[in-house]
Each structure stands twice: as C-alpha cells, then as structure tokens.
Design an enzyme around this catalytic site. Structure first.
Site, PDB file in Angstrom:
ATOM      1  N   THR A 145       0.978  -1.201   0.002  1.00 59.47           N
ATOM      2  CA  THR A 145      -0.007  -0.078   0.094  1.00 59.47           C
ATOM      3  C   THR A 145       0.884   1.344   0.023  1.00 59.47           C
ATOM      4  O   THR A 145       1.815   1.642   0.954  1.00 59.47           O
ATOM      5  CB  THR A 145      -0.958   0.047   1.238  1.00 59.47           C
ATOM      6  OG1 THR A 145      -1.551  -1.206   1.440  1.00 59.47           O
ATOM      7  CG2 THR A 145      -1.864   1.098   1.227  1.00 59.47           C
ATOM      8  N   GLU A 146       0.542   2.180  -0.803  1.00 57.83           N
ATOM      9  CA  GLU A 146       1.225   3.439  -0.868  1.00 57.83           C
ATOM     10  C   GLU A 146       2.628   3.647  -1.342  1.00 57.83           C
ATOM     11  O   GLU A 146       3.414   4.240  -0.823  1.00 57.83           O
ATOM     12  CB  GLU A 146       1.097   4.463   0.426  1.00 57.83           C
ATOM     13  CG  GLU A 146      -0.404   4.354   0.830  1.00 57.83           C
ATOM     14  CD  GLU A 146      -1.500   4.804  -0.201  1.00 57.83           C
ATOM     15  OE1 GLU A 146      -1.095   5.263  -1.223  1.00 57.83           O
ATOM     16  OE2 GLU A 146      -2.850   4.941   0.100  1.00 57.83           O
ATOM     17  N   LEU A 147       3.235   2.109  -1.805  1.00 57.36           N
ATOM     18  CA  LEU A 147       4.525   1.702  -1.999  1.00 57.36           C
ATOM     19  C   LEU A 147       5.478   1.954  -0.828  1.00 57.36           C
ATOM     20  O   LEU A 147       6.714   2.093  -0.950  1.00 57.36           O
ATOM     21  CB  LEU A 147       5.192   2.885  -3.115  1.00 57.36           C
ATOM     22  CG  LEU A 147       4.676   2.863  -4.609  1.00 57.36           C
ATOM     23  CD1 LEU A 147       5.110   3.595  -5.431  1.00 57.36           C
ATOM     24  CD2 LEU A 147       4.902   1.356  -5.042  1.00 57.36           C
ATOM     25  N   SER A 346      -6.266   2.873   3.949  1.00 58.88           N
ATOM     26  CA  SER A 346      -5.465   4.020   4.019  1.00 58.88           C
ATOM     27  C   SER A 346      -5.870   5.392   3.851  1.00 58.88           C
ATOM     28  O   SER A 346      -5.520   6.271   4.535  1.00 58.88           O
ATOM     29  CB  SER A 346      -4.103   3.928   3.088  1.00 58.88           C
ATOM     30  OG  SER A 346      -4.373   4.048   1.917  1.00 58.88           O
TER      31      SER A 346
END
Length: 440
Positions: A145-147, A346
């Site tokens: 998630t979100e790198l 997130s």
C-alpha cells in the site's frame, strides 16, 4: 535497448457516511452507498472502461511488444462486483491477452504492514487468492500500500515467498544513485526491488495538464526523447494511479491521445521495450543493496509516512483501530470482520492529513471532507461504535463460553451419575441373586 516498466495502481475505498455522535450504539452501517456507487460509475465511465479498451487495442496492435502491470486492491474489486461488473470483465479481457501482470498487495489497501505481521500476511494471502480467482494467475510480485517499504517490511514480504517488490525511488535513500536500476533488500538479498522514477512518472500523473508547466504540452515524441536520454539505465519504472487517465487528467487535456501514441512512438524507435516486473526480475541482476531503516512511501516531498500518520489525530485513530486486533483474532462474526477490513483502508487516515503548502493541494484534491478534523471526528465516531460492537460480542462470547463450560460439566456429571446408577443396578441384581442362591 531501454527497458520500460509501466505499472498502474487501481483502488477505490468504501467511503464512510456522515456519522454523528448520537449514532453511536444505534446505527451499525457505516458506508455512503450512494456516493460510492456514484463515484465508481463516474470513474468507470471516465477512466476504467475507455482506458482498458485503449490498452487492449494497443496490446493487440503491438503483438507481444507492449506489456503493462496492474495492482488492483481487494476493496476496488468488491466495488466492481457491486456497482460496475463490466469493469471487472474488461480487466479479465486484458488478462486473457497474456501481456498483463497483476501484482499482490494488501486486500484492504491498508497500512497493516506497519502494525502486525500476522494480519499483514492474512490480507496479502486473501488478496492473492482474489486475483487468482478473478484473473487466473497467482501474483508473483508484491506492491505494498502506498509503495511503503522498509527493511523490516522487505523481510516479511520475502518470508511470504515473493522475490520482487515495488517501492518509491526516494532521493534520501538513494543519495547519489539512480532509481533506474534493479536493487535488492539490505537484509533480504533474495528480494529484488523496483524503484519508481517519480520525476518521469509525475510528468504524466500530475503535470500533464498543467498549462503553467514549462514543458507543457507534453507530446509522446518529447517524452520518448526523455526516456532515450537516460541511456545508462537498466530499467525505467513508470508507476502511477490508473485514475490519471480521464479522471485526474481529464479527457480534454489530451491524456488519452498521449497514452494511445506513446507506446507506438516508443516502439517505433526500436530502442525501447516494455516489460513486466516478473520479467525484469528474471532478466536483470541487482546492482546493490538498498538500506531503508525507516519506512518510505510515494507521498509528498518527504516520501515518508506523514501523509497518513503525521499528526496526533491520525496516530490516535490508527492505534485505536489496531488495538482491537486481539478481539478480532477471536471474532467469527462476518459483519464485524467485513467492517474491520473496510475501516483499515489507508484513505481514511489520508483524509485526516493537516499538511499544507505544496503538498496540501494533493491532499485537498483527494479529500471528500471539508477539513481533516471532520474526517477524524467522523472516523472516530464510527470506530467507537465498532468498539462497542466488539465489546458486546466479546461479552456474549464470554457468556457463551461460560454456558458451554457449564453444560460440559453438567453433561460429565450426568454421565458419571448414569455410570454410578448402572453400577448400583448391577450391585442390586448381584445382591438379589446371592440372597436367592443362599435360600435355595
């Protein structure tokens, strides 16, 4: 030959309805169904359907030379099934070409890797199962998630059996080095790391339609020239949200014409090839380890976690949510477990961000709330109701466990009594027999 990895993130959260303090304990449904359906259908019309159709045509035209990669969150696939099944069908059609790779990620598009390894592993496995079920291929490459990445997260990913992972080419971890090479983990040398070239990615994702940008308008020929100028690179990773096409960058900006002609211009040079993360990992050798002691992400100038956990509101909400993990691990209520998954997105923490200046515009664009404080209050009201439900369920489970134990004990005593009664009957029979025998 210049190698290009073109990857798109597809995600839509289940947005929460306006939930007041007085709803706590009275209303256990948290989602704004009308908004969720409206937004998904809007994005499907503007982005998913036309872009999938365009990419499918490109793949067929280029006959094996054009390849792309997707990471689609579990909650996005849930919404496709609910509101726009034709979108899921169009992704399946792309999958059938054999020119598309699908990545693993957390099912809930959550930040759980920062909190609990067991829940992280559970979510990744559930997502991999979902991808295999829908597209017929089990993912072999991971994208968090979100790198978000760190040495610790890399260890967890490698222990799950993944050999390749995507993350951000953050300048502060690279120092003088370029993101345009394949790296490996500092402590897990078996884990290959593909780093986003954020400059070239953001030229499309954020700057493409900006008429004040010095490079506007961005043509395919100009962009291909920039790629060819990086002739010392191993691989250039262009990572961006799929909603870039038609949603973030609207149709009138020319973004679809760019996407239509960019691969054609690139392949026409015979100096550029498109490939997938799995192929890159097999063909290239990592040049060096990447030591990331503190988590990095794609977001903002800092490329850290402050977009989601940078203020006290975000941290309080995050910590309270995951304080329920022990109860969740003993929970079998399907409604509570579904809410648990959806509340982990997130996005809910991103909406609470209080950053301003240059980063603030991005946060304002994605935020459905009028202020981060309203986002926090709304989320915490819902979380308080969720907590009450969990507590009530725990008490019920305690009562059920007590009753089950009591029933078990009573059953055991009943069996013991039956055994004693049987022994007494035998004793009485023997007594009568002996008495009769002596009389005779």
């Amino acid at each position: 030959m210049q190698t290009i990895c073109l990857y798109f993130q597809v995600h839509q959260p289940f947005r929460l309805k306006s939930y007041r303090f007085f709803d706590i304990g009275n209303d256990h449904y948290y989602y704004d169904d009308y908004t969720n359906e409206s937004i998904l259908n809007k994005v499907a019309t503007n982005c998913y359907l036309p872009t999938n159709q365009l990419l499918l045509k490109l793949i067929k035209q280029q006959k094996g030379d054009f390849k792309i990669t997707f990471s689609i969150s579990g909650v996005a696939i849930e919404q496709f099934k609910l509101y726009a099944p034709e979108v899921l069908s169009s992704f399946r059609e792309l999958a059938q070409t054999g020119m598309v790779e699908f990545l693993a990620e957390t099912y809930s598009h959550s930040l759980v890797a920062l909190k609990d390894s067991d829940e992280f592993i559970r979510q990744v496995k559930k997502h991999a199962d979902l991808i295999e079920e829908n597209f017929g291929i089990r993912p072999g490459v991971f994208r968090n998630t979100e790198l978000i990445y760190s040495n610790q997260i890399g260890n967890m990913v490698a222990n799950m059996g993944y050999k390749t992972m995507l993350t951000e080419g953050a300048p502060h971890i690279l120092n003088w080095r370029s993101p345009d090479y394949l790296y490996h983990g500092e402590t897990e040398v078996s884990l290959n790391l593909l780093l986003k070239n954020y400059k070239l990615s953001d030229d499309i994702a954020f700057r493409f339609g900006d008429m004040e940008w010095s490079e506007w308008p961005l043509s395919p020929k100009k962009y291909v020239r920039w790629l060819l100028e990086k002739d010392q690179s191993q691989v250039i990773n262009l990572f961006m949200d799929y909603e870039t096409f038609g949603e973030h960058q609207e149709k009138h900006t020319g973004i679809f014409n760019f996407l239509k002609n960019f691969p054609v211009e690139a392949l026409k040079t015979q100096l550029i090839r498109f490939t997938t993360p799995s192929e890159i990992s097999k063909k290239l050798k990592p040049v060096a380890p990447l030591n990331v002691k503190h988590p990095i992400s794609w977001a903002d100038e800092e490329r850290d976690l402050t977009a989601w956990l940078g203020n006290e509101m975000q941290q309080e909400a995050f910590n309270k949510l995951y304080s329920h993990l022990p109860e969740i691990n003993n929970c079998d209520d399907p409604l509570i477990l579904k809410d648990w998954e959806l509340l982990q997105c997130s996005d809910h923490f991103y909406y609470m961000c209080t950053k301003f200046n240059e980063d603030g515009d991005v946060h304002a664009y994605f935020n459905p709330y009028s202020s981060p404080y309203k986002a926090f209050i709304n989320y915490m009201n819902i979380l308080n109701d969720f907590s009450l439900r969990l507590a009530s369920l725990s008490k019920k489970q305690e009562t059920d466990n007590f009753l089950n134990e009591l029933i078990t004990q009573l059953t055991k005593k009943e069996l013991d009594l039956d055994k004693i009664e049987s022994e007494l009957d035998n004793f009485r029979k023997n007594l009568v027999f002996n008495k009769n025998y002596q009389s005779a």
